[in-house]
Design a protein around this motif. Structure first.
Motif, PDB file in Angstrom:
ATOM      1  N   SER A 114       0.763   1.655   3.064  1.00 29.86           N
ATOM      2  CA  SER A 114      -0.131   0.584   3.423  1.00 29.86           C
ATOM      3  C   SER A 114       0.656  -0.737   2.992  1.00 29.86           C
ATOM      4  O   SER A 114       0.584  -1.816   4.021  1.00 29.86           O
ATOM      5  N   GLY A 115       1.246  -1.002   1.916  1.00 36.56           N
ATOM      6  CA  GLY A 115       1.800  -2.081   1.462  1.00 36.56           C
ATOM      7  C   GLY A 115       2.997  -2.579   1.931  1.00 36.56           C
ATOM      8  O   GLY A 115       3.486  -3.579   2.320  1.00 36.56           O
ATOM      9  N   ARG A 116       3.654  -1.605   2.448  1.00 30.98           N
ATOM     10  CA  ARG A 116       4.924  -1.581   2.905  1.00 30.98           C
ATOM     11  C   ARG A 116       5.117  -2.478   4.472  1.00 30.98           C
ATOM     12  O   ARG A 116       5.882  -3.186   4.641  1.00 30.98           O
ATOM     13  N   PHE A 117       4.085  -2.187   5.008  1.00 28.82           N
ATOM     14  CA  PHE A 117       3.887  -2.895   6.523  1.00 28.82           C
ATOM     15  C   PHE A 117       3.204  -4.219   6.535  1.00 28.82           C
ATOM     16  O   PHE A 117       2.769  -4.537   7.515  1.00 28.82           O
ATOM     17  N   GLY A 118       2.526  -4.634   5.364  1.00 28.69           N
ATOM     18  CA  GLY A 118       1.969  -5.806   5.375  1.00 28.69           C
ATOM     19  C   GLY A 118       0.596  -6.026   6.136  1.00 28.69           C
ATOM     20  O   GLY A 118      -0.081  -5.039   5.998  1.00 28.69           O
ATOM     21  N   GLU A 119       0.527  -7.255   6.538  1.00 31.57           N
ATOM     22  CA  GLU A 119      -0.824  -7.431   7.412  1.00 31.57           C
ATOM     23  C   GLU A 119      -0.843  -6.506   8.382  1.00 31.57           C
ATOM     24  O   GLU A 119      -2.192  -6.522   8.784  1.00 31.57           O
ATOM     25  N   ALA A 120       0.117  -6.137   9.317  1.00 28.57           N
ATOM     26  CA  ALA A 120      -0.212  -5.175  10.349  1.00 28.57           C
ATOM     27  C   ALA A 120      -1.067  -4.056  10.112  1.00 28.57           C
ATOM     28  O   ALA A 120      -1.768  -3.415  11.079  1.00 28.57           O
ATOM     29  N   LEU A 121      -1.208  -3.502   8.658  1.00 31.18           N
ATOM     30  CA  LEU A 121      -2.062  -2.409   8.366  1.00 31.18           C
ATOM     31  C   LEU A 121      -2.767  -2.644   7.459  1.00 31.18           C
ATOM     32  O   LEU A 121      -3.579  -1.633   6.805  1.00 31.18           O
ATOM     33  N   GLU A 122      -3.236  -3.719   7.166  1.00 29.68           N
ATOM     34  CA  GLU A 122      -4.101  -4.430   6.356  1.00 29.68           C
ATOM     35  C   GLU A 122      -5.372  -3.831   6.561  1.00 29.68           C
ATOM     36  O   GLU A 122      -6.087  -3.858   7.848  1.00 29.68           O
ATOM     37  N   GLY A 123      -6.252  -3.243   5.487  1.00 28.30           N
ATOM     38  CA  GLY A 123      -7.542  -2.954   5.451  1.00 28.30           C
ATOM     39  C   GLY A 123      -7.437  -1.567   6.127  1.00 28.30           C
ATOM     40  O   GLY A 123      -8.739  -0.811   6.054  1.00 28.30           O
ATOM     41  N   ILE A 124      -6.665  -0.514   6.639  1.00 22.32           N
ATOM     42  CA  ILE A 124      -6.438   0.664   6.637  1.00 22.32           C
ATOM     43  C   ILE A 124      -6.137   1.415   5.631  1.00 22.32           C
ATOM     44  O   ILE A 124      -5.161   0.981   4.997  1.00 22.32           O
ATOM     45  N   HIS A 125      -6.636   2.435   5.358  1.00 24.95           N
ATOM     46  CA  HIS A 125      -6.209   3.458   4.146  1.00 24.95           C
ATOM     47  C   HIS A 125      -5.661   4.688   4.737  1.00 24.95           C
ATOM     48  O   HIS A 125      -6.066   5.331   5.440  1.00 24.95           O
TER      49      HIS A 125
END
Length: 140
Positions: A114-125
């Protein structure tokens, strides 16, 4: 009630599935997986039934990806689980865009997806599922 975890039988084995307070309509999670082929290449895909999908790749069934029909699947490198198909598709496309060295790094540190792709995947688990192996999926 935020969420519950339920166990279900998957060909004689217990696998967990997470459900929100409102039961999922289809009852399935979405999985993102990476397999290594005998030529050392990596293939990334998504599935609701990862066991069935890996059998399609491994045994070169018609429904298996064209890529894995021309290359033998050697190992299942990593599986991530998420609740929504659209979230799985978002991660799949981002992984496919990575260089092979970056994919290898992601395999070594799956919890950082999740952290690797930043805001694009923010909030997705995305939950790494290292206990899901090719051998287990194939029943070996």
């Amino acid at each position: 009630m935020e969420g519950t975890e339920r166990a279900y039988d998957y060909d004689g084995e217990i696998w967990n599935r997470r459900r929100t307070a409102v039961e999922r309509k289809d009852g399935w999670m979405a999985y993102i997986y990476m397999v290594r082929c005998t030529d050392a290449s990596l293939y990334t895909g998504i599935a609701k039934d990862v066991k069935r999908r890996l059998k399609e790749h491994y045994y070169k069934k018609k429904k298996g990806a064209r890529y894995t029909r021309s290359r033998q699947v050697q190992s299942l490198e990593m599986v991530w689980e998420t609740e929504e198909w659209s979230d799985a598709a978002k991660l799949e496309i981002r992984i496919k865009r990575l260089a092979k060295s970056q994919k290898e790094e992601l395999i070594l540190h799956p919890e950082q997806v999740s952290g690797r792709f930043g805001e694009a995947l923010e909030g997705i688990h995305y939950h790494p599922r290292p206990e899901i192996t090719l051998e287990r999926c194939l029943g070996l």
